[in-house]
Write an enzyme that holds these catalytic residues in place. Structure first.
Site, mmCIF file in Angstrom:
data_model
loop_
_atom_site.group_PDB
_atom_site.id
_atom_site.type_symbol
_atom_site.label_atom_id
_atom_site.label_comp_id
_atom_site.label_asym_id
_atom_site.label_seq_id
_atom_site.Cartn_x
_atom_site.Cartn_y
_atom_site.Cartn_z
ATOM 1 N N HIS A 1 3.083 7.031 3.526
ATOM 2 C CA HIS A 1 2.713 5.866 2.710
ATOM 3 C C HIS A 1 3.946 5.337 2.006
ATOM 4 C CE1 HIS A 1 -1.431 6.731 3.444
ATOM 5 N NE2 HIS A 1 -1.193 7.987 3.137
ATOM 6 N N TYR B 1 5.078 -3.379 -2.345
ATOM 7 C CA TYR B 1 5.498 -2.827 -1.051
ATOM 8 C C TYR B 1 6.957 -3.112 -0.690
ATOM 9 C CZ TYR B 1 0.500 -2.060 -0.510
ATOM 10 O OH TYR B 1 -0.795 -1.648 -0.697
HETATM 11 O O1 CA2 Z 1 1.415 2.776 0.526
HETATM 12 C C1 CA2 Z 1 1.059 2.628 1.697
HETATM 13 O O2 CA2 Z 1 1.822 2.659 2.648
HETATM 14 C C2 CA2 Z 1 -0.417 2.331 1.987
HETATM 15 O O3 CA2 Z 1 -0.779 3.047 3.159
HETATM 16 C C3 CA2 Z 1 -0.499 0.837 2.205
HETATM 17 C C4 CA2 Z 1 -1.936 0.333 2.398
HETATM 18 C C5 CA2 Z 1 -2.832 0.831 1.290
HETATM 19 O O4 CA2 Z 1 -4.174 0.447 1.549
HETATM 20 C C6 CA2 Z 1 -2.746 2.328 1.121
HETATM 21 O O5 CA2 Z 1 -3.568 2.698 0.027
HETATM 22 C C7 CA2 Z 1 -1.330 2.776 0.866
HETATM 23 C C8 CA2 Z 1 -2.003 -1.190 2.402
HETATM 24 C C9 CA2 Z 1 -1.062 -1.861 3.349
HETATM 25 C C10 CA2 Z 1 -1.077 -3.314 3.040
HETATM 26 O O6 CA2 Z 1 0.229 -3.795 3.162
HETATM 27 C C11 CA2 Z 1 0.518 -5.041 2.651
HETATM 28 C C12 CA2 Z 1 1.824 -5.415 2.708
HETATM 29 C C13 CA2 Z 1 2.195 -6.635 2.201
HETATM 30 C C14 CA2 Z 1 1.256 -7.480 1.664
HETATM 31 C C15 CA2 Z 1 -0.070 -7.100 1.615
HETATM 32 C C16 CA2 Z 1 -0.451 -5.875 2.127
#
Ligand code: CA2
Length: 146
Positions: A101, A24
């Site tokens: 996303h 991310y």
């Molecule tokens: O790619 C994206 O923005 C998502 O929406 C992010 C979601 C995921 O479940 C989608 O499939 C795609 C997850 C967000 C979690 O974000 C985190 C950030 C840092 C550490 C852990 C989780």
């Protein structure tokens, strides 16, 4: 008067920049918010930026947009792939909507390939990292000009 947008961040996006940086990126949600606020000043949008880990709170926020928001940008996080309730709320309010996303969900696990909320989206931005937030703001501005 500037048009007003609600930008919704779903569950776990408050952790951005603290872990899973290889997926991310390094940027925190606070820094994304600052960048979005600066960009909105430039392009003439008013911005409400929120994050919630709770599905019902997100549904409430979408319903509230009926009062005085003209558009919605939503990164629904994990709820993207599970939430009929968020889809129904977006369909009910019928606002111009961009689904966002950070990652390319189609390059990831199979369960991320299906978005339940895309049916309510005018456009989708994914896989472009935090820059996608700025692109989504430009996109919604363009839709609202039409
Ligand atoms: O790619 C994206 O923005 C998502 O929406 C992010 C979601 C995921 O479940 C989608 O499939 C795609 C997850 C967000 C979690 O974000 C985190 C950030 C840092 C550490 C852990 C989780």
């Amino acid at each position: 008067m500037n048009q007003k947008i609600l930008l919704i961040n779903g569950p776990n996006l408050n952790l951005l920049g603290t872990r899973e940086k290889e997926t991310y990126g390094n940027i925190s949600l606070d820094d994304i918010k600052k960048n979005c606020e600066e960009h909105c000043k430039k392009i003439g949008l008013e911005l409400d930026f929120m994050q919630s880990n709770l599905e019902g709170e997100i549904v409430d926020a979408i319903q509230e947009t009926r009062k005085n928001h003209q558009g919605i940008i939503i990164n629904a996080g994990g709820y993207t792939h599970t939430s009929v309730a968020i889809l129904d709320a977006l369909l009910a309010v019928k606002k111009p909507t961009i689904e966002l996303h950070i990652t390319n969900i189609y390059k990831r696990e199979d369960f991320r390939h299906k978005s339940l909320i895309s049916k309510a989206a005018d456009g989708i931005i994914c896989g472009l990292g935090a820059e996608g937030y700025i692109m989504a703001l430009d996109g919604i501005k363009k839709i609202l000009k039409k």
